[in-house]
Design an enzyme around this catalytic site. Sequence first.
Site, mmCIF file in Angstrom:
data_model
loop_
_atom_site.group_PDB
_atom_site.id
_atom_site.type_symbol
_atom_site.label_atom_id
_atom_site.label_comp_id
_atom_site.label_asym_id
_atom_site.label_seq_id
_atom_site.Cartn_x
_atom_site.Cartn_y
_atom_site.Cartn_z
ATOM 1 N N HIS A 90 43.400 84.998 53.710
ATOM 2 C CA HIS A 90 43.158 86.115 54.113
ATOM 3 C C HIS A 90 43.845 87.202 53.924
ATOM 4 O O HIS A 90 43.939 86.930 55.215
ATOM 5 C CB HIS A 90 41.841 86.033 54.467
ATOM 6 C CG HIS A 90 41.140 85.331 53.276
ATOM 7 N ND1 HIS A 90 39.585 85.710 53.900
ATOM 8 C CD2 HIS A 90 40.303 85.680 52.116
ATOM 9 C CE1 HIS A 90 38.547 84.831 53.036
ATOM 10 N NE2 HIS A 90 38.877 85.070 51.747
ATOM 11 N N ASP A 101 40.449 90.582 65.713
ATOM 12 C CA ASP A 101 40.518 90.263 64.397
ATOM 13 C C ASP A 101 39.756 92.306 63.292
ATOM 14 O O ASP A 101 37.929 91.464 63.631
ATOM 15 C CB ASP A 101 39.430 89.285 64.720
ATOM 16 C CG ASP A 101 39.555 88.933 62.838
ATOM 17 O OD1 ASP A 101 40.114 89.183 61.796
ATOM 18 O OD2 ASP A 101 37.948 88.700 62.120
#
Length: 419
Positions: free
Chosen positions: A285, A293
């Site tokens: 990903h 994040d």
Amino acid sequence: MGVKDNFQVAKKQYEKWGISVEEAFERLKNVPISIHCWQGDDIGGFEIDQQELSGGIDVTGDYPGKATTPEELRNDLEKALSLIPGKHKINLHAIYAETDGKIVDRNELEPKHFENWVQWAKENDLCLDFNPTLFSHPKAADGLTLAHPDKEVRDFWIEHCIKSRKIGEYFGKELGQPALTNIWIPDGYKDIPSDRLTPRKRLKDSLDEIFAADVDESLNIDAVESKLFGIGSEAYVVGSHEFYMGYALKNNKLCLLDSGHYHPTEVVSNKISAMLLFSDRLALHVSRPVRWDSDHVIVLDDELREIGLEIVRNDALDKVMIGLDFFDASINRVAAWTIGTRNMIKSLLYALLLPNDHLKQLQEEGNFTDRLALFEEFKTYPFGAIWDYYCEQMGVPAQEKWLEEVKDYEKKVLSKRDS
């Protein structure tokens, strides 16, 4: 000079190193990128009993024109795909089910709730990937799902994951290409735990039960995804990288690496070759963490180039399943898809246009001067001219011309939506 003339000049510079630009194009156009649907609606989904976003996930911004129906989301995806070279996949989360106005809990989802997506994929010559959604739900409100101490809660999520694998199998059967069904959970603790092992034992047992269900592996590929920390799980995440790496290797599952799920100085590009030594395939990903994040739209920065290089130089274009995972609600969402996906493809083309064998040889010989010099010189080779021509050959706009189409779509479509 026009795009073709610029291409011919640039091509000669690469050819002097024995690089076939046409061969690079042929290899690149056969690499599918799994484009995440959730960029288009800020991970909202279409559940009738919709919950607030949770699980340590946050989307910032309120740019107008967000998709609010399946039809709007699919139309937006079609627009983005028309601006992106190549043939790609669409990645769905379970919350994008269509249940005809009925409340269907996640452990009750079936292939029929995704028939519209499959029909749309067939019409647009696309394939689909899938993810169970283990967040934004009352049974995930305390931050625990498959590792929950309450067996009833665990069983609910186990059933949801089994149903999700069946949906992935359905995608693979209907669309002629296996679906990647990836499991990510938010489970963890905000403060230092007194017992790290027991939750991991429960997670292992839950995964064992999920994967014991009979699903055709030729139609559905299982993956597990780790995370370092999240909002509400700053001190401890049950499904760490070490946990999932061990589980995946022992149980013949794909380990999915998310570029935002590691320490700030830790990079996914450095893990790809190590993982491929022990696993036939790997899933990614690709995102862009800024401080944490935060899933910013990916740009053609050093790490993205290095990810592309690691995939190409290790002859892994058919071994690494590349997916994207970013969500930015502060800019036009169709533009976000287009920018990010085009950049992912650019990184692969950039890598295909390097004299990788020669650079490897220089390293083996200990000639680090020439190696560094060539790395740096190739950064200013006329890569843009090659990319522009590739876009034209693939029938999509070159350079920033695509932005005018997005602006026109915003004016005619997005600006008329209620959001």
